[in-house]
Design a protein around this motif. Structure first.
Motif, PDB file in Angstrom:
ATOM      1  N   ASP A  28      14.598 -43.567 -50.550  1.00  0.00           N
ATOM      2  CA  ASP A  28      15.717 -44.497 -50.764  1.00  0.00           C
ATOM      3  C   ASP A  28      17.073 -43.878 -50.442  1.00  0.00           C
ATOM      4  O   ASP A  28      18.046 -44.598 -50.222  1.00  0.00           O
ATOM      5  CB  ASP A  28      15.728 -44.984 -52.220  1.00  0.00           C
ATOM      6  N   TYR A  50       5.560 -56.411 -49.860  1.00  0.00           N
ATOM      7  CA  TYR A  50       5.524 -55.030 -49.379  1.00  0.00           C
ATOM      8  C   TYR A  50       4.222 -54.378 -49.834  1.00  0.00           C
ATOM      9  O   TYR A  50       3.547 -54.856 -50.750  1.00  0.00           O
ATOM     10  CB  TYR A  50       6.728 -54.214 -49.876  1.00  0.00           C
ATOM     11  N   GLY A  97       6.599 -49.880 -41.542  1.00  0.00           N
ATOM     12  CA  GLY A  97       7.169 -48.957 -42.515  1.00  0.00           C
ATOM     13  C   GLY A  97       6.773 -47.530 -42.213  1.00  0.00           C
ATOM     14  O   GLY A  97       6.567 -47.158 -41.058  1.00  0.00           O
ATOM     15  N   ASP A 119       3.141 -48.756 -52.680  1.00  0.00           N
ATOM     16  CA  ASP A 119       3.898 -47.635 -52.133  1.00  0.00           C
ATOM     17  C   ASP A 119       3.915 -46.381 -52.996  1.00  0.00           C
ATOM     18  O   ASP A 119       4.735 -45.491 -52.779  1.00  0.00           O
ATOM     19  CB  ASP A 119       5.334 -48.067 -51.834  1.00  0.00           C
ATOM     20  N   ARG A 169       4.529 -47.297 -47.226  1.00  0.00           N
ATOM     21  CA  ARG A 169       5.755 -47.870 -47.785  1.00  0.00           C
ATOM     22  C   ARG A 169       6.415 -48.758 -46.741  1.00  0.00           C
ATOM     23  O   ARG A 169       6.732 -48.314 -45.634  1.00  0.00           O
ATOM     24  CB  ARG A 169       6.724 -46.774 -48.223  1.00  0.00           C
ATOM     25  N   SER A 214       9.227 -51.003 -44.769  1.00  0.00           N
ATOM     26  CA  SER A 214      10.639 -50.789 -44.472  1.00  0.00           C
ATOM     27  C   SER A 214      11.508 -51.491 -45.509  1.00  0.00           C
ATOM     28  O   SER A 214      11.077 -52.451 -46.172  1.00  0.00           O
ATOM     29  CB  SER A 214      10.970 -51.319 -43.076  1.00  0.00           C
ATOM     30  N   GLN A 215      12.745 -51.023 -45.658  1.00  0.00           N
ATOM     31  CA  GLN A 215      13.609 -51.453 -46.746  1.00  0.00           C
ATOM     32  C   GLN A 215      13.802 -52.962 -46.803  1.00  0.00           C
ATOM     33  O   GLN A 215      13.881 -53.550 -47.885  1.00  0.00           O
ATOM     34  CB  GLN A 215      14.975 -50.768 -46.618  1.00  0.00           C
ATOM     35  N   GLU A 216      13.845 -53.625 -45.645  1.00  0.00           N
ATOM     36  CA  GLU A 216      14.116 -55.062 -45.641  1.00  0.00           C
ATOM     37  C   GLU A 216      13.014 -55.880 -46.312  1.00  0.00           C
ATOM     38  O   GLU A 216      13.238 -57.016 -46.740  1.00  0.00           O
ATOM     39  CB  GLU A 216      14.331 -55.563 -44.206  1.00  0.00           C
ATOM     40  N   TYR A 224      11.741 -55.296 -49.163  1.00  0.00           N
ATOM     41  CA  TYR A 224      11.933 -55.282 -50.614  1.00  0.00           C
ATOM     42  C   TYR A 224      12.959 -56.313 -51.085  1.00  0.00           C
ATOM     43  O   TYR A 224      13.199 -56.447 -52.271  1.00  0.00           O
ATOM     44  CB  TYR A 224      12.343 -53.883 -51.073  1.00  0.00           C
ATOM     45  N   SER A 225      13.560 -57.033 -50.144  1.00  0.00           N
ATOM     46  CA  SER A 225      14.528 -58.077 -50.490  1.00  0.00           C
ATOM     47  C   SER A 225      13.848 -59.439 -50.448  1.00  0.00           C
ATOM     48  O   SER A 225      13.319 -59.848 -49.399  1.00  0.00           O
ATOM     49  CB  SER A 225      15.707 -58.052 -49.502  1.00  0.00           C
ATOM     50  N   ASN A 240      12.830 -42.015 -39.544  1.00  0.00           N
ATOM     51  CA  ASN A 240      13.790 -43.111 -39.536  1.00  0.00           C
ATOM     52  C   ASN A 240      14.584 -43.134 -38.232  1.00  0.00           C
ATOM     53  O   ASN A 240      14.838 -44.199 -37.651  1.00  0.00           O
ATOM     54  CB  ASN A 240      14.750 -42.983 -40.717  1.00  0.00           C
ATOM     55  N   ASP A 297      10.188 -41.704 -54.134  1.00  0.00           N
ATOM     56  CA  ASP A 297      11.036 -42.896 -54.071  1.00  0.00           C
ATOM     57  C   ASP A 297      12.501 -42.524 -53.872  1.00  0.00           C
ATOM     58  O   ASP A 297      13.219 -43.142 -53.084  1.00  0.00           O
ATOM     59  CB  ASP A 297      10.900 -43.723 -55.361  1.00  0.00           C
TER      60      ASP A 297
END
Length: 292
Positions: free
Chosen positions: A195, A25, A46, A28, A74, A76-78, A80-81, A240, A191
């Motif tokens: 989040d 990522y 993102g 951010d 930043r 996208s959330q996916e 960070y996995s 979003n 953050d």
């Protein structure tokens, strides 16, 4: 604590530095640096915050960022996995005019480029044919070194100074008004908002994260983002919702709910205020583009 003033490793006499980065990522944290920057996204998506402008980015997008302009990208959330094994790649071209000296910068031949750099203090989004050309040029400059790299960058600047395919992002230009000690607090708040935007967030919740009273927090947040807390949160939520409508083909009502809106009328008003059109008109425009 990550410093808000982002120091980019370089030689003191190096006017141009090119970084090709690949990580899960993007960096951010809200930060700024003394260099002018061309940021080209090769892979990933993102949200960005540049000056006081909030929006979405995708692969192929390019931005021109002025010196000392606060920004973050930043993913996208996916991203960070670690299970997803996704990658975010970009090319950053960083230019330090001070390394060339004041006399060089004042040459009459550079006046159009200097005007471009002045505009970049508000942040610029590159669009149209210029976007396609800049993507190719950013990849080519990674293979150049020394004086050849400097000449190539000035050719890029010359082209960008003449094109109309630039959109100004921030409403105000920024000077370096931030203190290094502010970084931890403002980034914790950002953050938290990014989040948790789909939840019921109150002003008091955000003030608690910053360990400030509500009144002090309102002043602090406006000073560092040039937006009120509600403006910033609504832009995160609507951004979003736009991405959901484009990428997930959800209904307007579902996009509103997933973005933290439980009153559809309020969602519609905020959507139009921020995007300039209603959610239904936005969806029609998406469908039209897919057909053309």
């Amino acid at each position: 604590m990550k410093p808000l003033l982002y120091q980019i490793p370089k030689s003191i006499n190096e006017p141009v530095r090119v970084l090709k980065e690949c990580h899960p990522y993007f960096y951010d944290n809200l930060h700024f640096h003394s260099e002018y920057q061309i940021m080209t996204i090769l892979q990933g998506k993102g949200t960005y915050f540049i000056g006081d402008s909030f929006g979405n980015f995708n692969a192929g997008d390019s931005f021109i960022l002025g010196a000392n302009l606060p920004h973050f990208f930043r993913s996208s959330q996916e991203y960070y996995s670690s299970a997803n094994q996704l990658q975010s790649q970009n090319i950053s071209i960083l230019y330090s005019p001070e390394a060339l000296g004041e006399k060089f910068k004042d040459l009459s031949e550079l006046h159009p480029i200097n005007k471009l750099l002045e505009k970049s203090k508000n942040g610029l989004l590159v669009t149209g044919r210029a976007k396609e050309k800049l993507l190719k040029s950013s990849q080519k400059i990674t293979h150049k070194n020394g004086f050849e790299r400097l000449i190539y960058l000035f050719k890029m600047f010359d082209y960008l100074a003449k094109t109309d395919d630039l959109i100004t992002l921030s409403h105000v230009a920024y000077e370096n008004e931030m203190k290094l000690g502010d970084t931890e607090k403002i980034n914790k708040v950002i953050d938290f908002l990014i989040d948790n935007y789909s939840k019921d967030i109150t002003l008091a919740d955000a003030a608690d994260i910053a360990n400030l009273s509500v009144n002090a927090f309102c002043r602090y947040f406006k000073k560092h983002t040039r937006k009120t807390f509600s403006q910033f949160l609504n832009e995160i939520r609507i951004g979003n919702a736009c991405r959901q409508l484009v990428e997930e083909d959800v209904s307007v009502k579902e996009a509103a709910f997933k973005s933290g809106y439980y009153n559809i009328s309020y969602f519609n008003r905020q959507f139009k205020t921020i995007t300039g059109c209603t959610p239904s008109a936005y969806c029609k425009n998406i469908n039209f583009k897919h057909l053309t």
